[in-house]
Design a protein around this motif. Structure first.
Motif, PDB file in Angstrom:
ATOM      1  N   ILE A 114       0.954  -1.305  -0.040  1.00 22.72           N
ATOM      2  CA  ILE A 114      -0.293  -0.151   0.199  1.00 22.72           C
ATOM      3  C   ILE A 114       1.144   1.469   0.250  1.00 22.72           C
ATOM      4  O   ILE A 114       0.327   1.741  -0.711  1.00 22.72           O
ATOM      5  CB  ILE A 114      -1.181   0.404   1.709  1.00 22.72           C
ATOM      6  N   ASN A 115       1.475   1.687   0.468  1.00 19.79           N
ATOM      7  CA  ASN A 115       2.880   2.294   0.997  1.00 19.79           C
ATOM      8  C   ASN A 115       3.316   2.956  -0.240  1.00 19.79           C
ATOM      9  O   ASN A 115       3.578   4.534  -0.527  1.00 19.79           O
ATOM     10  CB  ASN A 115       3.748   2.375   2.639  1.00 19.79           C
ATOM     11  N   ILE A 116       3.521   2.066  -1.568  1.00 19.72           N
ATOM     12  CA  ILE A 116       4.295   1.612  -3.139  1.00 19.72           C
ATOM     13  C   ILE A 116       3.148   2.735  -3.174  1.00 19.72           C
ATOM     14  O   ILE A 116       3.414   3.709  -3.731  1.00 19.72           O
ATOM     15  CB  ILE A 116       5.418   0.414  -3.638  1.00 19.72           C
ATOM     16  N   CYS A 117       2.186   1.966  -3.771  1.00 17.57           N
ATOM     17  CA  CYS A 117       1.565   2.410  -4.532  1.00 17.57           C
ATOM     18  C   CYS A 117       0.667   4.284  -3.578  1.00 17.57           C
ATOM     19  O   CYS A 117       0.180   5.391  -4.079  1.00 17.57           O
ATOM     20  CB  CYS A 117      -0.123   2.145  -4.081  1.00 17.57           C
ATOM     21  N   ASN A 118       1.302   4.592  -2.398  1.00 19.73           N
ATOM     22  CA  ASN A 118       0.880   5.643  -1.817  1.00 19.73           C
ATOM     23  C   ASN A 118       1.982   6.594  -2.417  1.00 19.73           C
ATOM     24  O   ASN A 118       1.721   7.809  -2.866  1.00 19.73           O
ATOM     25  CB  ASN A 118       0.783   6.096  -0.802  1.00 19.73           C
ATOM     26  N   ASN A 119       3.209   6.343  -2.569  1.00 23.62           N
ATOM     27  CA  ASN A 119       4.082   7.411  -3.170  1.00 23.62           C
ATOM     28  C   ASN A 119       3.861   7.356  -4.759  1.00 23.62           C
ATOM     29  O   ASN A 119       4.370   8.089  -5.133  1.00 23.62           O
ATOM     30  CB  ASN A 119       5.254   6.605  -3.723  1.00 23.62           C
ATOM     31  N   VAL A 120       3.640   6.343  -5.653  1.00 23.93           N
ATOM     32  CA  VAL A 120       3.133   6.425  -7.484  1.00 23.93           C
ATOM     33  C   VAL A 120       2.230   7.239  -7.371  1.00 23.93           C
ATOM     34  O   VAL A 120       2.934   8.347  -8.146  1.00 23.93           O
ATOM     35  CB  VAL A 120       2.470   5.019  -7.144  1.00 23.93           C
ATOM     36  N   LEU A 121       0.699   7.279  -6.405  1.00 26.79           N
ATOM     37  CA  LEU A 121      -0.205   8.667  -5.992  1.00 26.79           C
ATOM     38  C   LEU A 121       0.318   9.470  -5.601  1.00 26.79           C
ATOM     39  O   LEU A 121      -0.132  10.776  -6.219  1.00 26.79           O
ATOM     40  CB  LEU A 121      -0.845   8.265  -5.368  1.00 26.79           C
ATOM     41  N   ALA A 122       1.298  10.034  -4.823  1.00 28.83           N
ATOM     42  CA  ALA A 122       1.368  10.672  -4.634  1.00 28.83           C
ATOM     43  C   ALA A 122       2.362  11.790  -6.114  1.00 28.83           C
ATOM     44  O   ALA A 122       2.992  12.835  -5.655  1.00 28.83           O
ATOM     45  CB  ALA A 122       2.428  10.884  -3.447  1.00 28.83           C
ATOM     46  N   VAL A 146      -5.746  -4.582  -1.469  1.00 24.97           N
ATOM     47  CA  VAL A 146      -4.971  -5.430  -0.736  1.00 24.97           C
ATOM     48  C   VAL A 146      -5.631  -4.807   0.586  1.00 24.97           C
ATOM     49  O   VAL A 146      -5.864  -5.521   1.579  1.00 24.97           O
ATOM     50  CB  VAL A 146      -3.497  -4.559  -1.350  1.00 24.97           C
ATOM     51  N   TYR A 147      -6.401  -3.254   0.531  1.00 26.06           N
ATOM     52  CA  TYR A 147      -7.006  -3.406   1.355  1.00 26.06           C
ATOM     53  C   TYR A 147      -7.805  -3.462   1.688  1.00 26.06           C
ATOM     54  O   TYR A 147      -8.911  -4.323   2.807  1.00 26.06           O
ATOM     55  CB  TYR A 147      -8.307  -1.814   1.441  1.00 26.06           C
ATOM     56  N   PHE A 148      -9.337  -4.486   0.890  1.00 27.76           N
ATOM     57  CA  PHE A 148     -10.008  -4.882   0.748  1.00 27.76           C
ATOM     58  C   PHE A 148      -9.490  -6.482   1.180  1.00 27.76           C
ATOM     59  O   PHE A 148     -10.351  -7.180   2.437  1.00 27.76           O
ATOM     60  CB  PHE A 148     -10.130  -5.916  -0.976  1.00 27.76           C
ATOM     61  N   SER A 189     -13.455   2.607  10.283  1.00 26.76           N
ATOM     62  CA  SER A 189     -14.559   1.445  11.042  1.00 26.76           C
ATOM     63  C   SER A 189     -14.334   0.631   9.379  1.00 26.76           C
ATOM     64  O   SER A 189     -13.726   0.816   8.298  1.00 26.76           O
ATOM     65  CB  SER A 189     -15.587   2.326  10.990  1.00 26.76           C
ATOM     66  N   VAL A 190     -15.223  -0.851   9.508  1.00 29.54           N
ATOM     67  CA  VAL A 190     -15.166  -1.646   8.092  1.00 29.54           C
ATOM     68  C   VAL A 190     -15.752  -0.559   7.797  1.00 29.54           C
ATOM     69  O   VAL A 190     -15.788  -0.661   6.181  1.00 29.54           O
ATOM     70  CB  VAL A 190     -16.180  -2.457   9.025  1.00 29.54           C
ATOM     71  N   ALA A 191     -17.107   0.174   7.602  1.00 27.76           N
ATOM     72  CA  ALA A 191     -17.523   0.680   6.975  1.00 27.76           C
ATOM     73  C   ALA A 191     -16.911   1.909   6.258  1.00 27.76           C
ATOM     74  O   ALA A 191     -16.510   2.202   4.995  1.00 27.76           O
ATOM     75  CB  ALA A 191     -18.734   1.697   7.055  1.00 27.76           C
ATOM     76  N   GLN A 192     -15.669   2.857   6.813  1.00 24.15           N
ATOM     77  CA  GLN A 192     -15.269   3.177   6.345  1.00 24.15           C
ATOM     78  C   GLN A 192     -14.141   3.246   5.204  1.00 24.15           C
ATOM     79  O   GLN A 192     -13.862   3.074   4.240  1.00 24.15           O
ATOM     80  CB  GLN A 192     -14.055   4.320   6.697  1.00 24.15           C
ATOM     81  N   VAL A 193     -13.319   1.793   5.300  1.00 25.70           N
ATOM     82  CA  VAL A 193     -12.934   1.254   4.399  1.00 25.70           C
ATOM     83  C   VAL A 193     -13.242   0.646   3.879  1.00 25.70           C
ATOM     84  O   VAL A 193     -12.472   0.493   2.294  1.00 25.70           O
ATOM     85  CB  VAL A 193     -11.737  -0.179   5.518  1.00 25.70           C
ATOM     86  N   TYR A 194     -14.647  -0.235   3.464  1.00 24.62           N
ATOM     87  CA  TYR A 194     -15.614  -0.621   2.553  1.00 24.62           C
ATOM     88  C   TYR A 194     -15.536   0.675   1.608  1.00 24.62           C
ATOM     89  O   TYR A 194     -15.182   0.549   0.115  1.00 24.62           O
ATOM     90  CB  TYR A 194     -16.649  -1.806   2.752  1.00 24.62           C
ATOM     91  N   ALA A 195     -15.338   2.135   1.867  1.00 21.23           N
ATOM     92  CA  ALA A 195     -16.078   3.130   1.446  1.00 21.23           C
ATOM     93  C   ALA A 195     -15.074   3.123   0.296  1.00 21.23           C
ATOM     94  O   ALA A 195     -14.741   3.196  -0.902  1.00 21.23           O
ATOM     95  CB  ALA A 195     -16.528   4.080   1.826  1.00 21.23           C
TER      96      ALA A 195
END
Length: 455
Positions: A114-122, A146-148, A189-195
């Motif tokens: 996830i952090n590598i993806c965050n670097n790409v997106l940033a 991955v978050y899913f 929360s579970v709802a926030q992650v799914y969103a």
């Protein structure tokens, strides 16, 4: 000086050098290099994306361990764990300790990805305009997927209580480059992650191309397309019991006509440096990465620690060609889905999309794309089974077909939970069917609440 290391706190300014032959990656973490220096050009960001794919295909993420550990947790009398490794045995025994190495590394490696993806997106604005949408879409696909996986494993299943209150996993959406007090985050929360998962995957579907290019992942992994994103979306919606959305996402994939069921069921497995017409997304395990984790534990050609019992074999109807994909040793059996070293790990197959569309249409009494019985019969006829009639088709029959078709690919635990079926005598919502938050995480971050049932 001792350094505290935990999953979502990592210095992820990574440089990746592709060898001249293009088949292997030399991955050199450069924690001492400032992120602004490491990712300065379009090629730097593209190289980081390759690193995200490589991390996604690692042993403890989509390299097989994530799928296998959930299969062991769902195991009843159809599988037996006879290995000597303590940590996988804890999943099989439904007695996972908070210091379980496998659970801890699934968390750690997932957040590294996830952090590598965050670097790409940033740094997406540094990417050449012609490539920007694709690069952004691929990073969002990986992060959302991955978050899913994390929220399905480390939190209560969707609908088990209040999704807006139940703790999910921490949403870390910006690059983490240094450890300080602000780095310690709590669980969303579970709802926030799914969103967020849905937001990432919907954006990915809109940004990604119809077909994979040859410019990024090459032989190392599969490459995300809009149809891969739609496929994972169908899984997310199915977990949420949003059957109309699950049906429609699966239908988009099928109607794309980019994929086709293999005539031979076995042709979807044991593929090296290639994909089949049926595989929508898979990760490639090479000699540089090590063995396919599913092969390591399922195949008699490797450790062979997971035995399949006659209880499972007896679920197949007479003549079902899927039952031919087993090797018998005395009274025990081994799956041959993963018998080839360095072979692809299939993550999404077209057969799943047909079964999702069939189940959703059946539940809704609709026939979007095809009738439920037509979709189920495609899967049955492919393995030499006779067609069912619309009057004989039941939800139980669809779910059984799904189980046998996708067995050992990491689906069973989640299908049992979403359909509120027990694991043997254990209720779907039992505390011990949720992975514990790793102890090394809670030890350094007091804001991380542990799951119920774990100390």
């Amino acid at each position: 000086m001792k350094k505290t290391r935990f999953s979502y706190i990592l210095l992820a300014a990574i440089t990746l050098t592709v060898s001249s032959c293009g088949d292997k990656l030399n991955i050199a973490p450069t924690q001492s290099i400032d992120q602004d220096v490491a990712l300065t050009t379009s090629k730097d960001v593209e190289a980081a994306l390759i690193g995200a794919y490589d991390a996604l295909g690692e042993y403890y993420v989509w390299g097989g361990q994530l799928q296998m550990s959930s299969d062991l947790l769902a195991a009843t009398n159809e599988l037996k764990w006879l290995g000597t490794f303590v940590d996988p045995g804890q999943f099989y025994d439904k007695k996972i300790l908070t210091n379980n190495l496998y659970g801890s590394n699934i968390w750690l490696n997932s957040y590294e990805t996830i952090n590598i993806c965050n670097n790409v997106l940033a740094n997406i604005d540094k990417v050449d305009a012609a490539k920007k949408n694709r690069i952004q879409g691929e990073a969002l696909f990986i992060r959302g997927s991955v978050y899913f996986e994390l929220v399905r494993l480390f939190a209560k299943t969707w609908g088990d209580g209040d999704n807006t209150v139940n703790p999910g996993v921490p949403l870390v959406l910006t690059p983490t480059t240094e450890i300080n007090n602000g780095s310690y985050v709590s669980r969303n929360s579970v709802a926030q992650v799914y969103a967020k998962v849905l937001e990432d995957l919907l954006a990915a579907e809109s940004l990604l191309p119809d077909a994979a290019s040859t410019s990024t992942s090459g032989k190392m992994t599969g490459q995300a397309t809009k149809w891969a994103a739609a496929s994972i979306l169908s899984r997310v919606y199915l977990m949420q019991q949003n059957y109309a959305a699950a049906r429609d996402a699966a239908n988009r994939v099928i109607q794309s006509n980019k994929y086709a069921l293999n005539q031979n069921y076995a042709a979807s497995f044991n593929l090296v440096n290639m994909n089949s017409a049926e595989n929508i997304f898979s990760t490639q395990v090479t000699s540089q990465d090590g063995d396919n984790s599913l092969r390591t534990f399922y195949s008699i050609d490797s450790r062979g620690d997971i035995y399949i019992t006659a209880n499972h074999i007896n679920e197949y109807e007479q003549g079902d060609e899927r039952a031919d994909l087993f090797y018998q040793d005395g009274d025990d059996f081994f799956t041959e889905k993963f018998s080839t070293i360095y072979s692809n790990v299939p993550v999404i197959r077209l057969a799943e999309m047909y079964l999702t569309r069939a189940e959703a249409n059946f539940r809704l009494n609709t026939s979007v794309g095809a009738t439920p019985v037509a979709d189920v019969n495609l899967i049955r006829n492919r393995v030499n089974l006779p067609s069912l009639t619309s009057t004989s088709l039941t939800l139980s029959a669809i779910l059984k077909e799904r189980k046998l078709e996708l067995m050992f690919e990491g689906h069973l635990l989640h299908d049992l939970k979403r359909t509120r079926r027990s694991v043997g005598a254990i209720s779907f919502n039992a505390n011990n069917l949720v992975y514990p938050i790793p102890q090394r995480e809670t030890d350094v971050n007091s804001q991380l609440v542990q799951n119920p049932g774990y100390n």
